[in-house]
Design a protein around this motif. Sequence first.
Motif, PDB file in Angstrom:
ATOM      1  N   ASN A 112       0.805  -1.340  -0.132  1.00 32.93           N
ATOM      2  CA  ASN A 112      -0.187   0.003  -0.021  1.00 32.93           C
ATOM      3  C   ASN A 112       0.986   1.388  -0.092  1.00 32.93           C
ATOM      4  N   THR A 163       2.054   1.990  -3.657  1.00 36.79           N
ATOM      5  CA  THR A 163       1.048   1.927  -4.393  1.00 36.79           C
ATOM      6  C   THR A 163       0.224   3.192  -4.246  1.00 36.79           C
ATOM      7  N   LYS A 208       0.946   6.420  -6.257  1.00 35.70           N
ATOM      8  CA  LYS A 208       0.879   6.284  -7.677  1.00 35.70           C
ATOM      9  C   LYS A 208      -0.821   6.190  -8.024  1.00 35.70           C
ATOM     10  N   ILE A 209      -1.673   5.434  -7.134  1.00 39.84           N
ATOM     11  CA  ILE A 209      -3.243   5.539  -7.372  1.00 39.84           C
ATOM     12  C   ILE A 209      -3.693   6.764  -7.323  1.00 39.84           C
ATOM     13  N   VAL A 234      -2.630   8.516 -10.477  1.00 35.44           N
ATOM     14  CA  VAL A 234      -3.386   8.158 -11.730  1.00 35.44           C
ATOM     15  C   VAL A 234      -4.794   8.796 -11.579  1.00 35.44           C
ATOM     16  N   LYS A 262     -27.562   8.530  -8.913  1.00 31.56           N
ATOM     17  CA  LYS A 262     -27.813   7.411  -8.620  1.00 31.56           C
ATOM     18  C   LYS A 262     -28.385   6.658 -10.093  1.00 31.56           C
ATOM     19  N   TYR A 277     -28.666   2.725 -12.847  1.00 32.29           N
ATOM     20  CA  TYR A 277     -29.179   1.434 -12.627  1.00 32.29           C
ATOM     21  C   TYR A 277     -28.068   0.672 -11.909  1.00 32.29           C
ATOM     22  N   GLY A 278     -26.928   0.528 -12.142  1.00 26.16           N
ATOM     23  CA  GLY A 278     -25.993  -0.264 -11.411  1.00 26.16           C
ATOM     24  C   GLY A 278     -25.527   0.301 -10.059  1.00 26.16           C
ATOM     25  N   GLY A 279     -25.885   1.419  -9.809  1.00 27.34           N
ATOM     26  CA  GLY A 279     -25.098   2.098  -8.570  1.00 27.34           C
ATOM     27  C   GLY A 279     -24.762   3.582  -8.982  1.00 27.34           C
ATOM     28  N   ASP A 292     -21.524   1.737 -13.572  1.00 24.99           N
ATOM     29  CA  ASP A 292     -21.311   0.503 -13.271  1.00 24.99           C
ATOM     30  C   ASP A 292     -22.802  -0.001 -13.966  1.00 24.99           C
ATOM     31  N   THR A 351     -25.161  -2.268 -17.076  1.00 22.33           N
ATOM     32  CA  THR A 351     -25.226  -3.603 -18.039  1.00 22.33           C
ATOM     33  C   THR A 351     -24.532  -3.271 -19.257  1.00 22.33           C
ATOM     34  N   PRO A 352     -23.458  -4.067 -19.551  1.00 21.71           N
ATOM     35  CA  PRO A 352     -22.789  -3.938 -20.863  1.00 21.71           C
ATOM     36  C   PRO A 352     -23.490  -4.101 -22.026  1.00 21.71           C
ATOM     37  N   GLY A 353     -23.473  -3.364 -23.042  1.00 21.78           N
ATOM     38  CA  GLY A 353     -24.543  -3.409 -24.160  1.00 21.78           C
ATOM     39  C   GLY A 353     -25.779  -2.634 -24.196  1.00 21.78           C
ATOM     40  N   LEU A 354     -26.347  -2.085 -22.876  1.00 21.51           N
ATOM     41  CA  LEU A 354     -27.391  -1.226 -22.887  1.00 21.51           C
ATOM     42  C   LEU A 354     -26.885   0.028 -22.074  1.00 21.51           C
ATOM     43  N   ILE A 389     -33.251   4.348 -17.713  1.00 26.15           N
ATOM     44  CA  ILE A 389     -32.612   4.997 -16.384  1.00 26.15           C
ATOM     45  C   ILE A 389     -31.580   5.245 -16.507  1.00 26.15           C
TER      46      ILE A 389
END
Lengths: 195, 251, 189
Positions: free
Chosen positions: C31, C34, C37-38, C41, C91, C93-95, C118, C120-123, C163
């Motif tokens: 830790n 890094t 660095k984190i 970034v 907020k 769909y996924g969070g 975060d 749904t992939p593709g939507l 959404i």
Amino acid sequence: MKIALSLLLTAILTNNFILCKFLGICPFLGVSKKLNTAVGMSAAVIFVMVLATAVTYPINLLLKANSLEYLQTIVFILVIAALVQLVEIVLKKYMVSLYNALGIYLPLITTNCAVLGVVLLNIDNGYNFWQSIVYSLGGGIGFMVAMVMFAGVRERLEGCDIPKALQGLPITLVAASIVSMSFLGFAGLVDNMFA
Amino acid sequence: MAEKKSIGKEFTKGLVAENPVFRLVLGTCPTLAVSTSVSSAIGMGIAATAVLVCSNIVISALRKVIPQKVRIPAYIVIIASFVTIIQLLVEAFVPALDSALGVYLPLIVVNCIILGRAEAFASKNSVLASAVDGLGMGIGFTAALFLMSTVREILGSGTFLSGIKDLLAVFSGDIQFNGFTIPFLNENPLTIFVLAPGGFFVFGIMIALSNKLAERNGKPKAELNGCASCPMASSCALIADGKKCEEADAK
Amino acid sequence: MKKFNLKDILIPTVSLFLICAVATALLGLTNSVTEKKIQEVAAQSAAEARLRVCENAENFDEKTDKNGNTYFEAKDKNGETVGFAITTEDKSYGGKIEVMTGFSADGKITGVEILTIDDTPGLGMNAKKESFRNEYLGKTGALTVSKSASADNEIQALTGATITSNAVTRCVNTATEICENALGGENNG
């Protein structure tokens, strides 16, 4: 109240842990052959998920206060493992009937990614204590809904004439795909209800 | 038994004959969850392989020191530390991968491949054999993820290796290659394939194909025996009727 | 009752404790290497995103308005204000979803970047696509989402991800308010 209800429904239907988030697939495929095992397993998962959330929430505050967030993964998995053991011992000693119903599923839950997953997601989503509890409860109930539904589907699959290569696991997965497709229909439901 | 096998065999068995995903049906959660794009699948594969090799080496080296009673918690601590180390490194050097994998990166801890190999192999074999076993299993896992994600990304998004630039940025920031676009499919993607149902479906078909191949070679087909392949099986009363984890693994 | 053997308890406890101690020490070490660095970034990617939403800017001044919102004022090489970069979250769909919106000096949207999502992939993940983000360019005022964008202040929803489209638009609208406050404040002063 509105927030709690929407969180609960989101976790059960639109963001179902198994069918939409792919958490807890092993028990979903492994223990869903019979209805009563599916119910027992999911009841144990609901119990451990809520308990784990209640215990890890203050621990996370403690880690955060000391800027030790990087220890989250290791601390949480150990807390969950210890918790599961403790619950098992307590149930065995004081609540024998409950132990007989849930006990045999408990060791399996330590490595169930749905439990560690819900704890980490609660933190990622920045929920407060009560929201976390509700979300975990919803996640657990969603787990149960998927398990019970799927146990029903699998019982019907038993006597079917299935091409040889698809027998067993492959057809189970294809069935899971169709069940999961039906859950896609819930997308948008919660937000439109509470909009 | 395992000691007699050559190192080469320890390596190759994880690739095909005992492929952790298609043959042993382990690690299904990450397989389904991160196989929506090839680059995140490769990233997950590499991360899990690194954890698997490191934890196998350490657990094998400590196999005579760790008391039998507390071996599972000890393994979990060791695995969780390596996962956290990898997680911190990914966050620092490949931030794009960190956001692509999300919660599934820390969830490598409960990936049954890793705890399963620790319990079934590393706790009984030499350091070298365990390292090679971990590498083989890890590459087998990565290959399975690669196959799954290739099908899902091409059909579901109409791209191949999209976002690979962010992975390659570890080596050099100048790489401009960022995957291919598949004509026609890119404009009319079969989105269902990157959604959850597509994941289950592609995985089912893959297992069916691998069963077909196994059958041709006279091998038994992949089956999830209740939870016999689960690393916690030996301490689980569900299968206490003699069907133990070790037996499932001893072939 | 089995006979209580101290050794049976002590050896596993001590060895488990040692493993935990070594593991934690190793993690602390990683830790410390890094951590910086984190942060670098994260700071760098935020700076890059700011440059993408405000193309003519040379550098940015971090400011806080009277409501406690942080925003970045974009300056060109002569020190003139050429726009604003504002990060807002909501907020979805996924969070959580985090969006950075860039504005020109006259309050028009010059760029939208999805920082955290975060979905749904593709939507919902299609919100990251340029074709969706470009719908916001040049718009002003409060925006709404519709299935077929016909009016000027309407954004066409992503297929199957209403959404997410709503969440991104809410983020942009919040940013617009902050931007208008910033502009208003400057005109008054």
